[in-house]
Design an enzyme around this catalytic site. Structure first.
Site, short mmCIF file in Angstrom:
data_model
loop_
_atom_site.label_atom_id
_atom_site.label_comp_id
_atom_site.label_asym_id
_atom_site.label_seq_id
_atom_site.Cartn_x
_atom_site.Cartn_y
_atom_site.Cartn_z
N SER A 94 13.81 -18.99 -40.41
CA SER A 94 14.36 -20.26 -39.95
C SER A 94 13.34 -20.93 -39.03
O SER A 94 12.58 -20.25 -38.33
CB SER A 94 15.66 -20.02 -39.18
OG SER A 94 16.09 -21.20 -38.52
N TYR B 288 20.05 -16.62 -31.45
CA TYR B 288 19.76 -16.69 -32.89
C TYR B 288 18.27 -16.90 -33.13
O TYR B 288 17.66 -16.23 -33.97
CB TYR B 288 20.58 -17.82 -33.51
CG TYR B 288 20.23 -18.12 -34.95
CD1 TYR B 288 20.73 -17.33 -35.98
CD2 TYR B 288 19.44 -19.22 -35.28
CE1 TYR B 288 20.41 -17.61 -37.30
CE2 TYR B 288 19.13 -19.51 -36.60
CZ TYR B 288 19.62 -18.70 -37.61
OH TYR B 288 19.31 -19.00 -38.91
#
Length: 251
Positions: free
Chosen positions: A144, A157
């Site tokens: 990501s 995250y």
């Protein structure tokens, strides 16, 4: 074996209910992928995903897999590779967590880290060893852009994805020259169940767009894929922004 364009005949999805993974599987089945393994926790959603792909003409089997149980990974994935060569392993599992809540509940933050990083390290190494033993194949790791620089809004995250990204890059270097190809995919904000209800970030994308980028990356044997491609430039600027300025950004 892969065809002349680098596309797989057989696919193992780690995270068998992932929207990005299923969009990728549908796209590959429409090309030439004929055997698909969906690995994930036993659930109606996993069974439904398998039926959907069977409807497209693929031979689909499911295998019980839990990212949070690394001790089971070798046995679970070993069953798949024992059935025959796997051309592509797509590591697609992960959880977003709830930043505000997880900061107050450290065990929840640990679960995010264990799923996104520790579980991926285990499954990635088991898969890489099996691919190397058969002498060919690709490992595609869904990372990501959140891992490029920790943001106040999602640093738990983001830090887990930063670790995953670094691990996947190092694994790719370790496997260079063995016949095994590792590709890291860095999507931006993806419109999916995981992000439902969240405010969209600039350059938002879709599971289908990520799937298209994965297919193109496989054809080109890319090592890193950004989705959309413009994020490569954007994140380069963000990564080098002085910290005092970065803190002032609405991120």
């Amino acid at each position: 074996m892969k065809d002349a364009f680098g596309l797989p005949q057989s696919l193992l999805v780690l995270g068998g209910t992932s929207e990005i993974a299923l969009a990728t599987a549908r796209r590959l089945v429409a090309r030439r992928t004929r055997t698909v393994w969906l690995a994930g926790r036993t659930s109606p959603a996993l069974d439904a995903a398998a039926e959907q792909l069977r409807g497209l003409g693929a031979e689909v089997r499911t295998v019980a897999f839990d990212a949070l149980d690394p001790e089971s990974h070798e046995a679970a994935l070993g069953k798949v590779f024992a059935e025959g060569d796997v051309d592509l392993v797509l590591l697609a599992f992960g959880i977003l967590g709830d930043q505000a809540h997880d900061e107050r509940e450290p065990l929840n933050a640990v679960r995010v880290a264990q799923t996104n990083y520790t579980g991926a390290v285990s499954a990635g190494l088991v898969s890489a060893r099996a691919l190397q033993a058969q002498g060919h194949g690709s490992l595609v790791v869904l990372s990501s852009v959140a891992g490029e620089r920790a943001r106040r809004a999602n640093f738990i995250y983001g830090s887990s994805k930063a670790g995953l990204d670094a691990f996947a890059q190092g694994l790719g270097d370790a496997l260079h020259g063995t016949g095994v190809h590792v590709m890291v995919v860095r999507p931006g904000f993806v419109r999916s169940r995981m992000t439902a209800g969240m405010e969209e970030a600039p350059l938002a994308t879709t599971p289908e767009a990520v799937a298209t980028a994965i297919e193109l990356g496989l054809r080109r044997r890319s090592e890193t894929v950004w989705v959309p491609g413009a994020l490569r430039v954007v994140m380069s600027a963000v990564r080098h922004l002085p910290r005092t300025l970065f803190r002032r950004l609405p991120v």
